[in-house]
Design an enzyme around this catalytic site. Sequence first.
Site, short mmCIF file in Angstrom:
data_model
loop_
_atom_site.label_atom_id
_atom_site.label_comp_id
_atom_site.label_asym_id
_atom_site.label_seq_id
_atom_site.Cartn_x
_atom_site.Cartn_y
_atom_site.Cartn_z
N CYS A 1 -7.02 -5.64 -7.28
CA CYS A 1 -6.81 -5.20 -5.90
C CYS A 1 -6.14 -6.28 -5.06
O CYS A 1 -5.53 -5.98 -4.04
CB CYS A 1 -8.13 -4.76 -5.28
SG CYS A 1 -9.47 -5.94 -5.46
N HIS A 2 -6.20 -7.53 -5.51
CA HIS A 2 -5.57 -8.62 -4.78
C HIS A 2 -4.04 -8.52 -4.80
O HIS A 2 -3.38 -9.17 -4.01
CB HIS A 2 -6.03 -9.98 -5.33
CG HIS A 2 -5.69 -10.20 -6.77
ND1 HIS A 2 -6.48 -9.72 -7.80
CD2 HIS A 2 -4.65 -10.85 -7.36
CE1 HIS A 2 -5.95 -10.07 -8.96
NE2 HIS A 2 -4.83 -10.75 -8.72
N ASN B 5 -12.99 -0.79 -4.61
CA ASN B 5 -12.91 -1.25 -6.00
C ASN B 5 -14.09 -2.17 -6.30
O ASN B 5 -14.21 -3.23 -5.70
CB ASN B 5 -11.59 -1.99 -6.22
CG ASN B 5 -11.51 -2.71 -7.54
OD1 ASN B 5 -12.20 -2.35 -8.49
ND2 ASN B 5 -10.68 -3.73 -7.60
N TYR C 36 0.83 -1.20 0.00
CA TYR C 36 0.00 0.00 0.00
C TYR C 36 0.86 1.25 0.00
O TYR C 36 0.60 2.20 -0.73
CB TYR C 36 -0.93 0.01 1.23
CG TYR C 36 -2.00 -1.05 1.18
CD1 TYR C 36 -3.25 -0.77 0.67
CD2 TYR C 36 -1.76 -2.34 1.65
CE1 TYR C 36 -4.25 -1.74 0.62
CE2 TYR C 36 -2.75 -3.31 1.61
CZ TYR C 36 -3.98 -3.00 1.09
OH TYR C 36 -4.95 -3.97 1.03
N GLU D 190 -1.18 -16.55 -10.11
CA GLU D 190 -0.36 -15.64 -10.91
C GLU D 190 1.14 -15.89 -10.71
O GLU D 190 1.96 -15.20 -11.31
CB GLU D 190 -0.71 -14.19 -10.56
CG GLU D 190 -2.12 -13.82 -10.99
CD GLU D 190 -2.49 -12.40 -10.65
OE1 GLU D 190 -1.68 -11.67 -10.03
OE2 GLU D 190 -3.60 -11.99 -11.03
#
Length: 184
Positions: free
Chosen positions: A146-147, A138, A115, A173
Site C-alpha cells: 500500500c506504500h 489493507n 490512486y 525500493e
Amino acid sequence: MRESVNASLPEPLGIDRLDTPIGTALLVTDCKGVLCALDWEGYESRMRELLRLQHGAVVLREGPAPREIKAALSAYFNGELNSLCAIKWRLAGTAFQRKVWTALTEIPPGTTVSYGALAAHLGAPKAMRAVGHANGANPISVVIPCHRLIGADGSLVKYGGGLERKRWLLAHEGVRLSSARRRS
C-alpha cells in the site's frame, strides 16, 4: 500462493514480532502459517480493528511466525525486494477491497501509482476515494504494498504506519522523491 476469503477465522491467530530498520513489525498468522496481518508496534489497536472488521472476533495469542515469513521479510529489508512474493497471505474484506489489494501486489518494487491511476486500471476511474479507503483497510502492510500509492501530484499521502515509514520504504525500493513530493 495467495488466498482471498470472506469468512471469519474461528481459530486463534498467532502474533509475533520482527525487528526491522523502520521499527518492530507485528506479524499475525493463522494455524497454517499464512500471514493475515502485518503492522507496526504502536499501531496494534488499528491492526486488531482491521482484523475484527474483516474476520469478526479473533483471538490473538503469542506464537512464532513461520521462519519462511520472517526470512522473506528480512531479505526484503536487506535489499532483496522480490522476496515478498514468497509469502503466503490470506485476506477477507469486500470484493472491491480484495480487487484493490490484489492490484497493489502487481505494482513492482521501485514503482509508484496514483490512486486515480489504480482506479482506472481497475475499470473504475472515478473510484479514487474508494481505492483510498480500500488501501487504508489493507491489513498486510509491506507485503501488500500500500506504500506504493501516491497522490496524483506525486505527493506522499497517508500511510497507516506513518509517512516516515512510507518514505523509507519507497527510498529502500529505489523511488526518488523530489522535495515537492515529500509534502506531509
